[in-house]
Design a protein around this motif. Structure first.
Motif, mmCIF file in Angstrom:
data_model
loop_
_atom_site.group_PDB
_atom_site.id
_atom_site.type_symbol
_atom_site.label_atom_id
_atom_site.label_comp_id
_atom_site.label_asym_id
_atom_site.label_seq_id
_atom_site.Cartn_x
_atom_site.Cartn_y
_atom_site.Cartn_z
ATOM 1 N N ILE A 1 80.567 102.592 26.026
ATOM 2 C CA ILE A 1 81.768 103.192 26.630
ATOM 3 C C ILE A 1 81.464 103.669 28.050
ATOM 4 C CG2 ILE A 1 83.380 105.149 26.458
ATOM 5 C CD1 ILE A 1 83.133 104.821 23.356
ATOM 6 N N THR A 2 80.457 104.503 28.197
ATOM 7 C CA THR A 2 80.186 105.071 29.533
ATOM 8 C C THR A 2 79.529 104.051 30.465
ATOM 9 O OG1 THR A 2 80.120 107.380 28.901
ATOM 10 C CG2 THR A 2 78.736 106.760 30.765
ATOM 11 N N ASN A 3 78.458 103.410 29.986
ATOM 12 C CA ASN A 3 77.667 102.582 30.914
ATOM 13 C C ASN A 3 78.389 101.291 31.292
ATOM 14 O OD1 ASN A 3 75.979 104.654 30.242
ATOM 15 N ND2 ASN A 3 74.304 103.410 29.471
ATOM 16 N N VAL B 1 73.118 102.836 40.361
ATOM 17 C CA VAL B 1 71.740 103.257 40.070
ATOM 18 C C VAL B 1 71.353 102.766 38.672
ATOM 19 C CG1 VAL B 1 70.206 105.238 39.809
ATOM 20 C CG2 VAL B 1 71.966 105.227 41.601
ATOM 21 N N SER B 2 70.384 101.861 38.627
ATOM 22 C CA SER B 2 70.010 101.274 37.342
ATOM 23 C C SER B 2 68.510 101.420 37.076
ATOM 24 C CB SER B 2 70.468 99.816 37.294
ATOM 25 O OG SER B 2 70.339 99.323 35.977
ATOM 26 N N THR B 3 68.077 100.706 36.068
ATOM 27 C CA THR B 3 66.747 100.934 35.503
ATOM 28 C C THR B 3 65.904 99.662 35.492
ATOM 29 O OG1 THR B 3 65.644 101.459 33.406
ATOM 30 C CG2 THR B 3 67.830 100.539 33.232
ATOM 31 N N ILE C 1 81.128 114.072 40.416
ATOM 32 C CA ILE C 1 82.008 113.802 39.260
ATOM 33 C C ILE C 1 81.123 113.732 38.027
ATOM 34 C CG2 ILE C 1 83.484 112.103 38.147
ATOM 35 C CD1 ILE C 1 84.298 111.045 40.792
ATOM 36 N N ASP C 2 81.353 114.618 37.069
ATOM 37 C CA ASP C 2 80.511 114.613 35.875
ATOM 38 C C ASP C 2 81.342 115.075 34.683
ATOM 39 O OD1 ASP C 2 77.083 114.822 35.550
ATOM 40 O OD2 ASP C 2 78.372 115.383 33.873
ATOM 41 N N LYS C 3 81.121 114.413 33.548
ATOM 42 C CA LYS C 3 81.845 114.774 32.320
ATOM 43 C C LYS C 3 81.216 115.997 31.642
ATOM 44 C CE LYS C 3 82.763 112.477 27.857
ATOM 45 N NZ LYS C 3 82.518 111.222 27.098
ATOM 46 N N SER D 1 61.862 102.831 37.931
ATOM 47 C CA SER D 1 60.974 103.102 36.793
ATOM 48 C C SER D 1 61.191 104.533 36.278
ATOM 49 C CB SER D 1 59.526 102.900 37.231
ATOM 50 O OG SER D 1 59.232 103.819 38.274
ATOM 51 N N ASN D 2 60.319 104.961 35.355
ATOM 52 C CA ASN D 2 60.479 106.280 34.704
ATOM 53 C C ASN D 2 60.347 107.437 35.687
ATOM 54 O OD1 ASN D 2 59.684 104.434 32.464
ATOM 55 N ND2 ASN D 2 59.860 106.331 31.292
ATOM 56 N N ASN D 3 61.349 108.294 35.696
ATOM 57 C CA ASN D 3 61.316 109.492 36.549
ATOM 58 C C ASN D 3 60.791 110.688 35.768
ATOM 59 O OD1 ASN D 3 63.955 109.448 38.999
ATOM 60 N ND2 ASN D 3 62.962 107.681 38.078
HETATM 61 P P1 NAD Z 1 70.874 112.185 32.554
HETATM 62 O O1 NAD Z 1 71.117 111.803 31.133
HETATM 63 O O2 NAD Z 1 69.961 113.318 32.846
HETATM 64 O O3 NAD Z 1 72.256 112.512 33.282
HETATM 65 C C1 NAD Z 1 73.406 111.720 33.101
HETATM 66 C C2 NAD Z 1 74.594 112.490 33.666
HETATM 67 O O4 NAD Z 1 75.767 111.650 33.527
HETATM 68 C C3 NAD Z 1 74.896 113.808 32.933
HETATM 69 O O5 NAD Z 1 75.140 114.830 33.862
HETATM 70 C C4 NAD Z 1 76.139 113.491 32.124
HETATM 71 O O6 NAD Z 1 76.965 114.623 31.895
HETATM 72 C C5 NAD Z 1 76.825 112.456 33.011
HETATM 73 N N1 NAD Z 1 77.740 111.579 32.250
HETATM 74 C C6 NAD Z 1 77.463 110.918 31.101
HETATM 75 N N2 NAD Z 1 78.558 110.225 30.704
HETATM 76 C C7 NAD Z 1 79.526 110.449 31.638
HETATM 77 C C8 NAD Z 1 80.857 109.997 31.799
HETATM 78 N N3 NAD Z 1 81.445 109.193 30.897
HETATM 79 N N4 NAD Z 1 81.557 110.416 32.876
HETATM 80 C C9 NAD Z 1 80.985 111.239 33.794
HETATM 81 N N5 NAD Z 1 79.741 111.717 33.681
HETATM 82 C C10 NAD Z 1 78.997 111.312 32.620
HETATM 83 O O7 NAD Z 1 70.381 110.859 33.272
HETATM 84 P P2 NAD Z 1 69.305 110.666 34.422
HETATM 85 O O8 NAD Z 1 67.962 110.580 33.814
HETATM 86 O O9 NAD Z 1 69.561 111.640 35.491
HETATM 87 O O10 NAD Z 1 69.695 109.192 34.920
HETATM 88 C C11 NAD Z 1 70.684 109.013 35.925
HETATM 89 C C12 NAD Z 1 70.876 107.520 36.155
HETATM 90 O O11 NAD Z 1 69.652 106.936 36.564
HETATM 91 C C13 NAD Z 1 71.320 106.746 34.910
HETATM 92 O O12 NAD Z 1 72.253 105.776 35.319
HETATM 93 C C14 NAD Z 1 70.040 106.104 34.397
HETATM 94 O O13 NAD Z 1 70.334 104.900 33.729
HETATM 95 C C15 NAD Z 1 69.314 105.843 35.699
HETATM 96 N N6 NAD Z 1 67.842 105.844 35.608
HETATM 97 C C16 NAD Z 1 67.168 106.873 34.991
HETATM 98 C C17 NAD Z 1 65.780 106.870 34.980
HETATM 99 C C18 NAD Z 1 64.987 107.977 34.322
HETATM 100 O O14 NAD Z 1 63.767 107.856 34.210
HETATM 101 N N7 NAD Z 1 65.593 109.074 33.930
HETATM 102 C C19 NAD Z 1 65.076 105.804 35.575
HETATM 103 C C20 NAD Z 1 65.802 104.765 36.180
HETATM 104 C C21 NAD Z 1 67.182 104.804 36.199
#
Ligand code: NAD
Ligand code: DAU
Length: 355
Positions: free
Chosen positions: A103-105, A136-138, A36-38, A191-193
Motif C-alpha cells: 500500500i505505502t511503498n 529514495v530506495s535501497t 509530509i508524514d503519516k 546500503s544499511n544506515n
Molecule cells: P523509517 O521506517 O524510519 O521511517 C519511515 C517514515 O515514513 C516514518 O516517519 C513513517 O511515519 C513514514 N510513513 C510510512 N508510511 C507512510 C505513508 N503511507 N504516508 C506518509 N508517511 C508514511 O524509515 P527509514 O529507515 O528512515 O527509511 C527511509 C527511506 O529510506 C525508506 O524509503 C527506505 O526504504 C529507504 N532506505 C532505508 C535504509 C535504512 O538502512 N534504513 C537504507 C536504504 C534506503
C-alpha cells in the motif's frame, strides 16, 4: 535544481533518515521544508524537536496514498523538489505482513508520482526545467551477493523479500514516469544506515538496548551475513547532493565502504558498552549473544560500488564505522527517554519476521 534557497517537500520526514535529512537541510542550507508524514509506529516528531521552531520548516500529517491531500499540498506549497522517503522500511515486518508495504511503498509512490506529474506539467520556464523528484530506495532491490563483488547501477534487479520487492516496484514506477512523461526523477539506492534516532527494531539499536536491559542479544543464523554500513548523516548529505546536482533519469548508488559481518557489528557494540558502561559484576556484554533461528530468505551479503556518485557528484562518506558506531552508542546511552517514548505501547523489542 541548485543550491540557492528552494522549497522542498520531504515525505517520511519523521522517520530515521528523513529526520536526519530535515535537520541537515534546516541547519546547513537556506532551503524551506514541508514534511509530509503519516506518523506510523516509525514516525516521531520528537526526532525533529531541534528544528521544529524554524520558520523554514512545516509539517503536515498526511498519508502519501491520499491523492487529494497530496494535490492540495502541491498547489499550496509550490515545491521546487520532492524528496520521497516515506515507506514501510523493516524487512522483518514485511515477512509478518506485506499488505502495508504494497500500500505505502507501491500505491503511495504511484499516488505521489501522479500528483507530481500533474503539478510539474502546470509549471513553466525555469521552474519546470529545474523541478526534481528524488526517490529514495535501497540496495536490497539488487538481491544478494556471494563473497565477492559489488552492486553497481547496472546490476539487474532481483528483490527477494516482500520489503525489497515493494521498493523495486516503486523504483520501476519512478523510471516509467520519467521515460513516459518526462518527469525529472532520480533514484538513489543506499546500503544499511545507522546512527541516532533509528527506531529500535533494526539490528544496531536492538543490540544496544537488549544489552543495556541485560537480555539475550538475538543474532540471526550464524551471524556471518554481511551488510555495508553508512552513517545516516552521510546518506542525508548524499541525498542533498543528488537533489541539487543530480541528472534527471539517473540512478545513484550510495554506500559506506564499511562491509561487516553482523557478528562483527555485535562484538563492536558489546566491546564499546564494556568500556562505556562496565558491568558492576565485571561481566562482558558478549555473554548475552544468542544465535537464533535465521530470518526466512535472509540475504547473505550487500556491498555497494559508490564510484558513480563519487565521480559525478563528488560525494564520499565522511564517517568511519569506528567513529560512527561510537557516536551512535553514546547517543542511545544519552537518549533512552527517546527510545522509551517511541516504543511505548507499540513495540517491546520482541523478535519479528519469523513467518
Ligand atoms: P523509517 O521506517 O524510519 O521511517 C519511515 C517514515 O515514513 C516514518 O516517519 C513513517 O511515519 C513514514 N510513513 C510510512 N508510511 C507512510 C505513508 N503511507 N504516508 C506518509 N508517511 C508514511 O524509515 P527509514 O529507515 O528512515 O527509511 C527511509 C527511506 O529510506 C525508506 O524509503 C527506505 O526504504 C529507504 N532506505 C532505508 C535504509 C535504512 O538502512 N534504513 C537504507 C536504504 C534506503
Ligand atoms: O540495505 C538497506 C536496508 O537495510 C534498508 O533498505 C532497510 O530499510 C533496512 O531496514 C536495512 O535492512 P536489513 O534487513 O539489512 O536491516 P536490519 O537492521 O533489520 O538487519 C541487519 C542484519 O542484521 C540482517 O542481516 C539481519 C540481522 N539481524 C537483524 C535484527 C533486527 C539480526 O541478526 N538480529 C536482529 O535482531
Amino acid at each position: 535544481m541548485d543550491k540557492s534557497s528552494k522549497k522542498i517537500i520531504v515525505t517520511g520526514g519523521a522517520g530515521f533518515i528523513g529526520s536526519a535529512l530535515i535537520r541537515m537541510i534546516i541547519n546547513e542550507t537556506e532551503h524551506e521544508v514541508l514534511n509530509i508524514d503519516k506518523l506510523t509506529y516509525a514516525g516521531h516528531l520528537e526526532s525533529l524537536e531541534s528544528i521544529s521552531d524554524s520558520n523554514r520548516y512545516q509539517f503536515e500529517q498526511v498519508d502519501i496514498c491520499d491523492a487529494e491531500e497530496i494535490n492540495r499540498i502541491f498547489n499550496e506549497f509550490h515545491p521546487d523538489a520532492i524528496m520521497h522517503l516515506a515507506a514501510e522500511s523493516h524487512v522483518d515486518r514485511s515477512i509478518d505482513g506485506s499488505a502495508e508495504f504494497i500500500i505505502t511503498n507501491v500505491n503511495g509512490t504511484h499516488a505521489l508520482l501522479e500528483e507530481a506529474k500533474q503539478y510539474w506539467q502546470s509549471l513553466e520556464g525555469d521552474r519546470k526545467e529545474s523541478f526534481r523528484f528524488l526517490h529514495v530506495s535501497t540496495d536490497e532491490v539488487y538481491g544478494e551477493l556471494g563473497d565477492e563483488g559489488f552492486f553497481t547501477e547496472e546490476t539487474p534487479y532481483d528483490p527477494r523479500s516482500p520489503y525489497s520487492s515493494s521498493k523495486a516496484s516503486s523504483d520501476h514506477l519512478v523510471r516509467a514516469w520519467h521515460h513516459t512523461y518526462g518527469l525529472p526523477t532520480m533514484i538513489t539506492n543506499c546500503s544499511n544506515n545507522y546512527g541516532p534516532y533509528q527506531f529500535p527494531e533494526k539490528l544496531i539499536p536492538v543490540v544496544i538496548l537488549k544489552a543495556l536491559q541485560g537480555e539475550d542479544i538475538p543474532v540471526y543464523g550464524t551471524g556471518e551475513n554481511v551488510r555495508d554500513w553508512l552513517y545516516v548523516d552521510d546518506h542525508a548529505r548524499a541525498l542533498l547532493k543528488v537533489v541539487e546536482e543530480g541528472e534527471p533519469g539517473e540512478t545513484y548508488n550510495i554506500g559506506g565502504h564499511n562491509e561487516k559481518q553482523n557478528i562483527e557489528v555485535v562484538h563492536t557494540i558489546c566491546d564499546t558498552l564494556n568500556e562505556l558502561v562496565p558491568k558492576e559484576t565485571g561481566g562482558n556484554f558478549r555473554e548475552l549473544i544468542s544465535f537464533v533461528t535465521d530470518r526466512p530468505g535472509h540475504d547473505f551479503r550487500y556491498a555497494i560500488d559508490a564510484s558513480k556518485i563519487e565521480k559525478e557528484l563528488g560525494w564520499t562518506p565522511e564517517e568511519t564505522f569506528d567513529s560512527g558506531i561510537k557516536k551512535t552508542i553514546q547517543w542511545y546511552l544519552e537518549n533512552i527517554d527517546w527510545c522509551e517514548a517511541v516504543t511505548e505501547n507499540n513495540y517491546d523489542l520482541e523478535r519479528l519476521g519469523t513467518a
